[in-house]
Motif scaffolding. Structure first.
Motif, short mmCIF file in Angstrom:
data_model
loop_
_atom_site.label_atom_id
_atom_site.label_comp_id
_atom_site.label_asym_id
_atom_site.label_seq_id
_atom_site.Cartn_x
_atom_site.Cartn_y
_atom_site.Cartn_z
N PRO A 67 0.65 -1.32 0.17
CA PRO A 67 0.35 -0.04 -0.05
C PRO A 67 0.89 1.46 0.03
CG PRO A 67 -0.99 -1.58 1.45
CD PRO A 67 0.43 -1.76 1.21
N ALA A 68 1.09 2.25 -0.61
CA ALA A 68 1.71 3.42 -1.15
C ALA A 68 1.47 4.28 0.96
CB ALA A 68 0.49 4.28 -1.73
N GLN A 69 2.47 5.14 0.65
CA GLN A 69 2.11 5.98 1.74
C GLN A 69 1.27 7.39 1.62
OE1 GLN A 69 6.54 6.50 2.24
NE2 GLN A 69 6.87 4.98 3.55
N LYS A 70 0.53 7.76 2.13
CA LYS A 70 0.51 9.31 2.46
C LYS A 70 0.70 10.43 1.31
CE LYS A 70 -1.43 13.36 4.61
NZ LYS A 70 -1.57 13.64 6.08
N GLN A 71 2.51 10.54 1.81
CA GLN A 71 2.97 11.23 1.12
C GLN A 71 3.22 10.34 -0.69
OE1 GLN A 71 6.77 11.85 1.71
NE2 GLN A 71 6.92 9.96 1.92
N HIS A 72 3.42 9.22 -1.10
CA HIS A 72 2.76 9.12 -2.46
C HIS A 72 1.43 9.51 -3.01
CE1 HIS A 72 2.83 5.81 -5.65
NE2 HIS A 72 4.54 6.11 -5.89
N GLY A 73 0.45 9.02 -2.26
CA GLY A 73 -0.82 9.30 -2.59
C GLY A 73 -1.28 10.70 -2.66
N ARG A 74 -0.41 11.53 -1.74
CA ARG A 74 -0.96 13.46 -2.01
C ARG A 74 0.09 13.60 -3.30
NH1 ARG A 74 -5.28 14.49 -2.10
NH2 ARG A 74 -3.75 17.26 -2.07
N ILE A 75 1.26 13.08 -4.06
CA ILE A 75 1.59 13.28 -4.83
C ILE A 75 0.97 12.47 -6.32
CG2 ILE A 75 3.26 13.41 -6.44
CD1 ILE A 75 5.39 13.05 -4.07
N PHE A 76 0.39 11.94 -6.23
CA PHE A 76 -0.52 11.53 -7.35
C PHE A 76 -1.91 11.94 -7.60
CE2 PHE A 76 -3.89 8.55 -8.16
CZ PHE A 76 -3.95 7.70 -9.65
N PHE A 77 -1.80 11.84 -7.23
CA PHE A 77 -3.81 12.74 -6.66
C PHE A 77 -3.29 14.13 -6.93
CE2 PHE A 77 -5.70 9.52 -4.35
CZ PHE A 77 -6.48 9.39 -5.55
#
Length: 224
Positions: A67-77
């Motif tokens: 599962p992706a870390q929060k910072q990874h997910g925020r960058i993606f979005f």
């Protein structure tokens, strides 16, 4: 450029070694049989995968991602939103997310973000699940993926002439921008400041900080 040169040297050395043995045809036959077995595993992979996991098929191995870390997910979005708004507004093609499986000659990848020019996107169907080589790819580094993003994926994207490749580093807040010249990727930019302008997506230019900061991201959306 150095990576490509090393790959070519390795390939030439392997070919030379095979040609210097009397049973070269048997060696090639063994390689072909191994590739045929790998293809069977690949077809089984297609039948077994579900939409719940992010998985890739790389050199015969099934890679299941954590599962992706929060910072990874925020960058993606943040970056995905900027790309999607701009591309749709300008009618330039299609932006895909991490569940778009890109099927290359041997391997199957789910890049974090990818983009297909309009002429390629227009040939796709609504129910398509395997996609051709995009024109632009973004990978967001994580501890478990960094080696592949800079290694096998870099070489494979280059070999399949994916014109532009961005590597985003959540820790250093930097973006590396590679552009294909001839057969090789050249590093155009590695920075945490200033703007980054795409070679492939006509007119797409954003502040790098907008990839890493919510307030700056909103400003960049307004300025697109």
């Amino acid at each position: 450029m150095e990576t490509l040169q090393l790959t070519k040297e390795m390939s030439n050395r392997i070919v030379s070694e095979i040609m210097n043995v009397p049973d070269a045809y048997l060696v090639l036959d063994a390689v072909q049989k191994a590739l045929d077995e790998e293809q069977k595993r690949r077809l089984k992979f297609y039948n077994d995968i579900t939409g719940e996991q992010k998985v890739e098929f790389i050199n015969g191995e099934i890679i299941v991602h954590s599962p992706a870390q929060k910072q990874h997910g925020r960058i993606f979005f943040r970056l995905g939103h900027l790309l999607d708004i701009y591309v749709n507004r300008e009618g330039l093609g299609l932006v895909g997310g991490e569940k778009y499986m890109v099927a290359l000659t041997r391997n199957d990848y789910e890049p974090d973000l990818c983009y297909f020019r309009k002429e390629k996107a227009d040939k796709m169907t609504d129910k398509q699940v395997l996609f051709p080589a995009p024109d632009f790819i973004v990978e967001i580094l994580s501890p478990s993926t960094a080696a592949r993003d800079r290694g096998v994926k870099f070489r494979d994207y280059q070999a399949h002439r994916i014109e532009e490749y961005w590597i985003v580093d959540p820790e250093s807040h930097t973006v590396e921008q590679y552009h294909l010249f001839g057969d090789e990727y050249q590093l155009i930019l590695k920075s945490a400041v200033g703007d980054i302008k795409s070679f492939v997506i006509d007119g797409f230019q954003i502040p790098i900080v907008a990839i890493f900061d919510d307030a700056e991201n909103l400003k960049a959306i307004q300025n697109l």
